[in-house]
Design an enzyme around this catalytic site. Structure first.
Site, PDB file in Angstrom:
ATOM      1  N   MET A   1      36.649  25.351  33.684  1.00 37.44           N
ATOM      2  CA  MET A   1      36.550  26.637  32.993  1.00 37.44           C
ATOM      3  C   MET A   1      37.207  26.604  31.619  1.00 37.44           C
ATOM      4  O   MET A   1      37.449  27.647  31.026  1.00 37.44           O
ATOM      5  CB  MET A   1      37.167  27.741  33.844  1.00 37.44           C
ATOM      6  CG  MET A   1      36.333  28.105  35.070  1.00 37.44           C
ATOM      7  SD  MET A   1      34.695  28.705  34.637  1.00 37.44           S
ATOM      8  CE  MET A   1      35.106  30.256  33.875  1.00 37.44           C
TER       9      MET A   1
ATOM     10  N   ASP B   1      37.029  32.905  43.868  1.00 34.12           N
ATOM     11  CA  ASP B   1      37.426  31.499  43.683  1.00 34.12           C
ATOM     12  C   ASP B   1      38.886  31.291  44.080  1.00 34.12           C
ATOM     13  O   ASP B   1      39.649  30.657  43.349  1.00 34.12           O
ATOM     14  CB  ASP B   1      37.190  31.083  42.230  1.00 34.12           C
ATOM     15  CG  ASP B   1      37.143  29.560  42.062  1.00 34.12           C
ATOM     16  OD1 ASP B   1      36.897  28.869  43.068  1.00 34.12           O
ATOM     17  OD2 ASP B   1      37.355  29.067  40.941  1.00 34.12           O
TER      18      ASP B   1
END
Length: 850
Positions: free
Chosen positions: A32, A143
């Site tokens: 990310m 997540d």
């Protein structure tokens, strides 16, 4: 955001000043983006600045949704949720700034081993508290994993990246297709780490709510306590199968003295049925706090496991109760230790019990004496019943032996021992033994013998554990009466790895003696006649069988390598040579045309039979080559019949013979053959799928769907069952349902996620024809660098109604000896072609006797 002192180094000069932030040091990186310690020049405070990769932010709609959720998350005011200070972009680079927190992630903590039980529960409580606040605000994290849970030096837990997971979701082509949404839309290197914590509904691409975070919390809690994940797998697809279909091992497998309260919490968090899971984080917190209070207060009462009774000189009341078959009191250990840290020091164990004041101990001694007398009486009665009672048991299931070795690479041993025992026990003439296909669906599950007995219709269940300790192998085996859960027989075997075959022989002989099963002279000879005398070759063969059973083309290639190595060590090892032949015949050479792979399979199978004509697997390979490549159907039938004659209890031979008969247009014979396979192996999803295939070729679509639904119920990840279901729907003109089943099959087969998205979009834009034209382009691109069967092209051209091209590719399939062309005679998909001169000529070339 973290962050621990591992650094990326100083930022480059071009990034030194980023918007109004001064980048000081790189402190982390991942799928990310990169994270920097930065100073906010406007407010003069330190922040953690995450600069997002362009791949996640080049879709305006996704960025909008991310920003909306990040704003919602920034409004959360909770001590366990990291504060979002700012989101924005500069020079086309998006970023998110959060509070800078010093500490370490749970992943870093786990790198040192399992987390102490009390600490694990505290981290779980704080994590659940953060999730509860987010869920109340309508935010799902999506997540939760150790990388996103951080503990400060003062013990506060912080949940990272709230809202960031939303950014990774790809826009999909309508909710109608959410079932087949891509599972791998993250950076490839992060796929396994992310998948390991997914809930079943997340893995299936279904709509999510807060309960998906609670499942992930259960995975994290399990890993904290045991030091390992509850769901294992070497590949992403293996991991998904584990999450969707397998129950995790109980905590007690890895821990001494695991609290029953904790096991109950973990079980409920990891419930695959979302309605059976905790419905709110508040419920989780209540149970975790109750468990933690009892663990923290139980500092003087260690628990002694029943497996350690033989190491203790005298019994206290709890262990005596367990010996008598009663449930143990709910006691808690001073500390819960990983299995590897246990000691066998009897004196230390006894000294650590905390026997209490003298008056209490006198009362205990009286109770011990009474309990001991009861135990002796019970043992006497049990012994009399065992040795003189009716011990007649006629059916047995060998459950997959559990691999207790720390090296997961030894999984082939536990699977190989299980399969070897099934094959050997099947030779006992008075004992019906369930096949491998039936029992291996219980792999990785804590299966109850009584439930297994009901499910499989057997009277007894053999369970076992395997552990490799250096060059020694320790096997614990136990035969249990499935009706009463009573142990019929049990033993431990400790031998050198080189004695593996001898251990299996001992187990089979012991069970035959204990069950009073007749061991015929032929069976004794078969058990004594080892296929190889080379122990290393045998272990290589077991590795090959392990990959053979995985079944994918890449796994078959690995299987072929191990079989070849085994045969190289022992050139007379006919089973290993037959294994090589089977790999070539069933798909190890999927990148090669049949003109290369099938002659090779035939040559190797004949070599195996030169060494031992009794190898049924080699005859099955020759049957397959004769049927699918040579189109010599009489020879194929003879080979099938010879394989069945050699191993009449092998369901695979009956199943393959049934497939052959169905393609020859002998539907009733095919149903009779598959019925014999089903009798031998009633729990096989593959056999039920083949039953559906036979009904499909007979145009009995209702019965086909019924059989295929049974197959999917037994194994939801059986891709072929979904594909045959699609074929049935296609013939019924239920095109939407057919497309959904095609996509599920592709997803299970781990087709590229971006390609699945393209297929879904093509169907939404252009319907059935658009879907298959996109598939045609895909096949054409693949064919540039690898072999693609001509029948695949023919099927696509048929679906897009390009009749002449269909004939062209059917002709190529015949020339290439494409095995699937044999179905031309009976496949209802080509019903509209029958009577056409070109088609009839092609059909005659496939089967001159037609």
């Amino acid at each position: 955001m973290a962050w621990a002192p591992q650094t990326l180094g100083s930022p480059s000069a071009m990034l030194k000043n980023f918007s109004h932030y001064i980048l000081l040091n790189g402190i982390g990186a991942g799928g990310m983006g990169e994270v920097y310690l930065a100073e906010d020049s406007r407010l003069g405070r330190k922040v953690a600045l995450k600069i997002l990769p362009a791949a996640f932010t080049n879709d305006e709609d996704r960025v909008r949704r991310f920003a909306q959720e990040a704003r919602s998350a920034s409004a959360l005011n909770h001590p366990n949720i990291i504060t979002i200070h700012d989101i924005g972009q500069t020079e086309g680079r998006h970023y998110i700034a959060t509070e800078f927190v010093e500490g370490e992630t749970l992943r870093q903590m786990l790198a040192r081993g399992a987390v102490a039980l009390s600490d694990s529960l505290e981290i779980g409580i704080q994590t659940a508290s953060a999730l509860g606040a987010a869920h109340t605000a309508g935010i799902v994290h999506r997540d939760i994993k150790p990388e996103n849970v951080m503990r400060r030096p003062d013990g506060y837990v912080k949940i990272l990246d709230f809202g960031l997971a939303k950014l990774t979701e790809q826009a999909h082509a309508g909710d109608l297709y959410s079932l087949t949404r891509s599972l791998f839309e993250t950076t490839p290197g992060l796929v396994m780490g992310t998948i390991a914590y997914m809930s079943p509904e997340q893995a299936r691409g279904l709509p999510l709510d807060g309960r998906t975070d609670l499942f992930s919390l259960g995975v994290v809690l399990y890993e904290m306590v045991t030091g390992r994940r509850p769901f294992a797998g070497e590949t992403a697809s293996d991991m998904l199968v584990s999450i969707l279909d397998r129950e995790p091992p109980s905590l007690s497998r890895f821990l001494d003295g695991v609290p029953s309260d904790l096991q109950a919490v973990v079980n409920r968090l990891l419930a695959k049925d979302i309605s059976a899971r905790y419905q709110t984080a508040a419920e989780v917190i209540v149970d975790l706090k109750r468990t933690k209070a009892r663990v923290d207060s139980a500092t003087e009462t260690p628990v002694i496991r029943s497996s350690a009774l033989s190491q203790v000189d005298s019994l206290d009341l709890p262990t005596a109760a367990m010996t008598a078959g009663q449930p143990a009191p709910d006691l808690f250990a001073t500390s819960v230790r990983p299995r590897a840290e246990r000691t066998n020091n009897t004196a230390a164990t006894v000294a650590g019990r905390g026997l209490g004041p003298p008056t209490v101990w006198r009362r205990r001694r009286w109770m011990l004496a009474l309990t001991g007398l009861i135990v002796v009486l019970l043992m006497g009665v049990l012994a009399f019943w065992q040795f003189f009672g009716d011990e007649r048991i006629e059916s047995l299931a060998v459950l997959p032996f559990v691999n207790e070795s720390t090296d997961r690479g030894t999984e082939y041993l536990s699977d190989g021992i299980t399969e070897g025992l099934i094959n050997s026990l099947s030779q006992l003439s008075d004992l019906a033994v369930m096949s491998r296909n039936s029992v291996f669906r219980f792999k990785g599950k804590e299966a109850d013998a009584q439930a297994v007995g009901r499910d499989l219709g057997v009277a007894s269940v053999l369970v076992g554990r395997v552990k490799q300790e250096g060059d020694e192998l320790v096997i614990n085996a136990e035969l249990v009466d499935a009706r009463s859960r009573r142990q019929i027989w049990g033993a431990q075997f400790r031998h050198k790895m080189s004695d593996l075959m001898a251990i299996q022989e001992q187990i089979v002989s012991s069970i035959a003696t204990r069950l009073r099963v007749r061991l015929s002279t032929a069976a004794r000879q078969a058990l004594a006649e080892r296929p190889t005398r080379n122990p290393e070759a045998y272990q290589l063969y077991l590795r090959g069988r392990y990959y053979w059973n995985v079944g994918s083309p890449s796994a078959l290639r690995q299987a072929d390598e191990f079989f070849e190595k085994a045969a190289a060590l022992d050139p007379a090892y006919a089973l290993a040579i037959a294994g090589c032949a089977a790999c070539h015949a069933f798909g190890a050479d999927s990148q090669e045309p049949p003109t290369e792979s099938m002659p090779k399979a035939k040559e190797v199978a004949l070599a195996a039979l030169k060494r031992d004509e009794r190898i049924a697997d080699a005859h099955l390979v020759l049957a397959r080559v004769s049927w699918m490549y040579d189109r010599d159907y009489q020879t194929a039938e003879r080979k099938f019949q010879r394989a069945i004659e050699l191993e009449p209890a092998a369901p695979e031979a009956h199943e393959q013979y049934a497939q052959f008969l169905a393609l020859m247009g002998r539907g009733e014979d095919a149903l009779a053959a598959i019925g014999r396979a089903r009798t031998i192996d009633p729990g096989s999803a593959g056999i039920k799928q083949t039953t559906g295939m036979i009904y499909y070729y007979q145009r009995r679509y209702d019965e086909a769907l019924d059989a295929l639904k049974q197959a999917v119920k037994l194994d939801p990840n059986l891709a072929a069952a979904h594909e045959w279901t699609a074929f049935v729907y296609e013939q019924r003109n239920m095109k939407l349902e057919a497309i959904e089943q095609f996509l599920i099959a592709r997803r299970i087969a781990t087709d590229r996620p971006d390609y699945l998205t393209e297929l879904k979009s093509a169907y939404v834009r252009s319907g059935w024809q658009g879907f298959w034209r996109r598939e045609l382009a895909h096949l054409q691109a693949r064919a540039v660098s690898s072999y693609v069967p001509a029948t695949q092209f023919a099927d696509v051209y048929r679906r897009i109604e390009e009749r002449q091209q269909t004939f062209v590719w059917l002709g190529k399939a015949i020339e290439e000896h494409d095995g699937k062309i044999v179905a031309l005679k009976v496949d209802p998909a080509y019903e509209g072609f029958r009577g056409d001169r070109q088609f009839e000529e092609l059909a005659r070339r496939v089967n001159p006797a037609q």
